[in-house]
Design a protein around this motif. Structure first.
Motif, short mmCIF file in Angstrom:
data_model
loop_
_atom_site.label_atom_id
_atom_site.label_comp_id
_atom_site.label_asym_id
_atom_site.label_seq_id
_atom_site.Cartn_x
_atom_site.Cartn_y
_atom_site.Cartn_z
N HIS A 49 0.84 -1.20 0.00
CA HIS A 49 0.00 0.00 0.00
C HIS A 49 0.88 1.26 0.00
N LEU A 50 2.09 1.13 0.53
CA LEU A 50 2.99 2.29 0.61
C LEU A 50 3.50 2.72 -0.76
N LEU A 51 3.36 1.87 -1.76
CA LEU A 51 3.73 2.26 -3.12
C LEU A 51 2.97 3.51 -3.57
N TYR A 52 1.76 3.64 -3.08
CA TYR A 52 0.87 4.70 -3.56
C TYR A 52 1.16 6.05 -2.89
N LEU A 53 2.05 6.04 -1.91
CA LEU A 53 2.50 7.30 -1.32
C LEU A 53 3.61 7.92 -2.17
N GLY A 54 4.13 7.14 -3.09
CA GLY A 54 5.17 7.63 -3.99
C GLY A 54 6.39 8.09 -3.24
N ASN A 55 6.84 9.29 -3.54
CA ASN A 55 7.94 9.89 -2.78
C ASN A 55 7.47 11.19 -2.14
N GLU A 56 6.14 11.27 -1.97
CA GLU A 56 5.53 12.47 -1.40
C GLU A 56 5.56 12.42 0.12
N GLN A 57 6.51 13.08 0.71
CA GLN A 57 6.63 13.04 2.16
C GLN A 57 5.56 13.86 2.85
N LYS A 58 4.70 14.48 2.06
CA LYS A 58 3.58 15.20 2.66
C LYS A 58 2.32 14.34 2.66
N ASP A 59 2.38 13.15 2.03
CA ASP A 59 1.26 12.23 2.04
C ASP A 59 1.40 11.27 3.22
N CYS A 60 0.28 10.66 3.60
CA CYS A 60 0.27 9.82 4.80
C CYS A 60 -0.75 8.70 4.61
N ILE A 61 -0.40 7.49 5.03
CA ILE A 61 -1.34 6.38 4.93
C ILE A 61 -2.17 6.30 6.22
N VAL A 62 -3.47 6.13 6.05
CA VAL A 62 -4.39 5.96 7.18
C VAL A 62 -4.62 4.47 7.35
N THR A 63 -4.24 3.94 8.50
CA THR A 63 -4.26 2.49 8.70
C THR A 63 -4.32 2.16 10.18
N ASP A 64 -4.80 0.98 10.50
CA ASP A 64 -4.72 0.47 11.85
C ASP A 64 -3.74 -0.70 11.93
N ASP A 65 -2.97 -0.89 10.87
CA ASP A 65 -1.99 -1.97 10.84
C ASP A 65 -0.78 -1.56 11.69
N LYS A 66 -0.53 -2.29 12.78
CA LYS A 66 0.54 -1.93 13.71
C LYS A 66 1.91 -1.95 13.03
N MET A 67 2.11 -2.92 12.16
CA MET A 67 3.39 -3.03 11.48
C MET A 67 3.68 -1.79 10.64
N ILE A 68 2.67 -1.33 9.88
CA ILE A 68 2.83 -0.15 9.04
C ILE A 68 3.05 1.10 9.90
N LEU A 69 2.30 1.21 10.98
CA LEU A 69 2.42 2.38 11.86
C LEU A 69 3.81 2.46 12.49
N GLU A 70 4.45 1.31 12.68
CA GLU A 70 5.79 1.28 13.27
C GLU A 70 6.89 1.44 12.23
N ILE A 71 6.64 1.01 11.00
CA ILE A 71 7.70 0.92 10.01
C ILE A 71 7.93 2.22 9.24
N THR A 72 6.91 3.09 9.19
CA THR A 72 7.07 4.33 8.43
C THR A 72 6.49 5.52 9.20
N PRO A 73 7.17 6.66 9.18
CA PRO A 73 6.63 7.85 9.84
C PRO A 73 5.47 8.47 9.07
N TYR A 74 5.28 8.04 7.82
CA TYR A 74 4.22 8.61 6.99
C TYR A 74 2.94 7.78 7.15
N SER A 75 2.50 7.67 8.39
CA SER A 75 1.33 6.85 8.71
C SER A 75 0.60 7.46 9.89
N ILE A 76 -0.69 7.17 9.95
CA ILE A 76 -1.52 7.64 11.06
C ILE A 76 -2.63 6.63 11.29
#
Length: 277
Positions: free
Chosen positions: A238-265
């Motif tokens: 799913h992180l592919l779709y954030l591209g290289n846009e550090q102003k974009d953020c993934i909305v998720t409840d996946d603990k692994m994703i929330l821990e692995i990238t700062p671009y998550s909420i």
């Protein structure tokens, strides 16, 4: 302005609120893929409603699947993506079907049926788990050889070095090289010739968020000899779709994703933000 990518669980949990957040959010074909591939009688109505609300909201959908997103990052490689029209066809049939039986009956004869995407989901997960387990076994054998030859102190040094690669640029380059190798192999299967080094050098940085997160994830698993969870491969993509846009953020409840990238909420955290939209 920050934009928010909604993963599959976010699409479902925020289904009734999509109209009000459509201008700041987007999602992808991967979410549609997950909604459809995992559908069954018990969840038919809920997934159908989530898909219906998504389409009616007008939220942007990036219709490329992960393989296409990767090729865009390595422009020397081209693929003919034929699955997206099949996914759109399944979506339309799902919205017109009264129940799971009608949906399956109306689509089972299509090349890209629900079974096709369900099997693809399994292939994604099992292939990733197998490859990681194989890599971990190789590392265990290497560390055992080091211990037998040079003693436990040198084994510890080797393991510490492996862990240190989490923030080393070489780890990032390993991920880029692995993707390039897979893409080049696909080109060769079609009868064309291409050099892996050329594919690597063509990387344009357009999936940097994914590259960084995937690199960190794999080295952490390797350092601890841990195997991936069943859905980790798809979740990471799913992180592919954030591209290289550090102003974009993934909305998720996946603990692994929330821990692995700062671009998550988290979804709850996002709800607090949209209260001020």
């Amino acid at each position: 302005m920050m934009r928010y990518y909604l993963d599959t669980v976010a699409i479902r949990k925020l289904s009734r609120e999509l109209n009000g957040i459509k201008d700041r959010c987007y999602t992808s074909a991967l979410c549609i893929f997950e909604l459809i591939s995992g559908i069954n009688q018990k969840e038919f109505s809920a997934r159908k409603k989530a898909l219906e609300n998504l389409f009616n909201s007008g939220i942007q959908i990036i219709w490329e699947l992960p393989e296409a997103m990767k090729t865009y990052a390595f422009p020397l490689v081209e693929i003919q993506e034929s699955r997206t029209p099949g996914l759109k066809m399944l979506s339309n049939h799902l919205l017109k079907s009264a129940d799971i039986d009608e949906f399956i009956s109306n689509t089972r004869d299509h090349i890209y049926s629900q079974d096709f995407f369900n099997e693809l989901d399994g292939i994604y997960s099992s292939g990733f788990i197998t490859a990681t387990s194989r890599g971990n076994q190789t590392l265990k054998e290497i560390f055992q050889q080091i211990r037998e030859k040079d003693g436990e102190v040198f084994e510890k040094i080797a393991k510490d070095y492996l862990r240190s690669l989490a923030t080393d640029p070489i780890n990032r380059q390993i991920t880029i090289s692995a993707i390039a190798n897979n893409l080049a192999a696909g080109v060769r299967k079609s009868g064309d010739q291409i050099e892996v080094t050329e594919v690597i050098e063509s990387y344009n940085g357009s999936i940097d968020v994914f590259i960084d997160a995937f690199s960190l994830y794999t080295i952490q698993k390797s350092a601890l000899f841990n195997s991936p969870s069943k859905n980790d491969f798809v979740d990471l993509h799913h992180l592919l779709y954030l591209g290289n846009e550090q102003k974009d953020c993934i909305v998720t409840d996946d603990k692994m994703i929330l821990e692995i990238t700062p671009y998550s909420i988290s979804i709850d955290g996002f709800k607090n933000i949209i209260a001020n939209f």
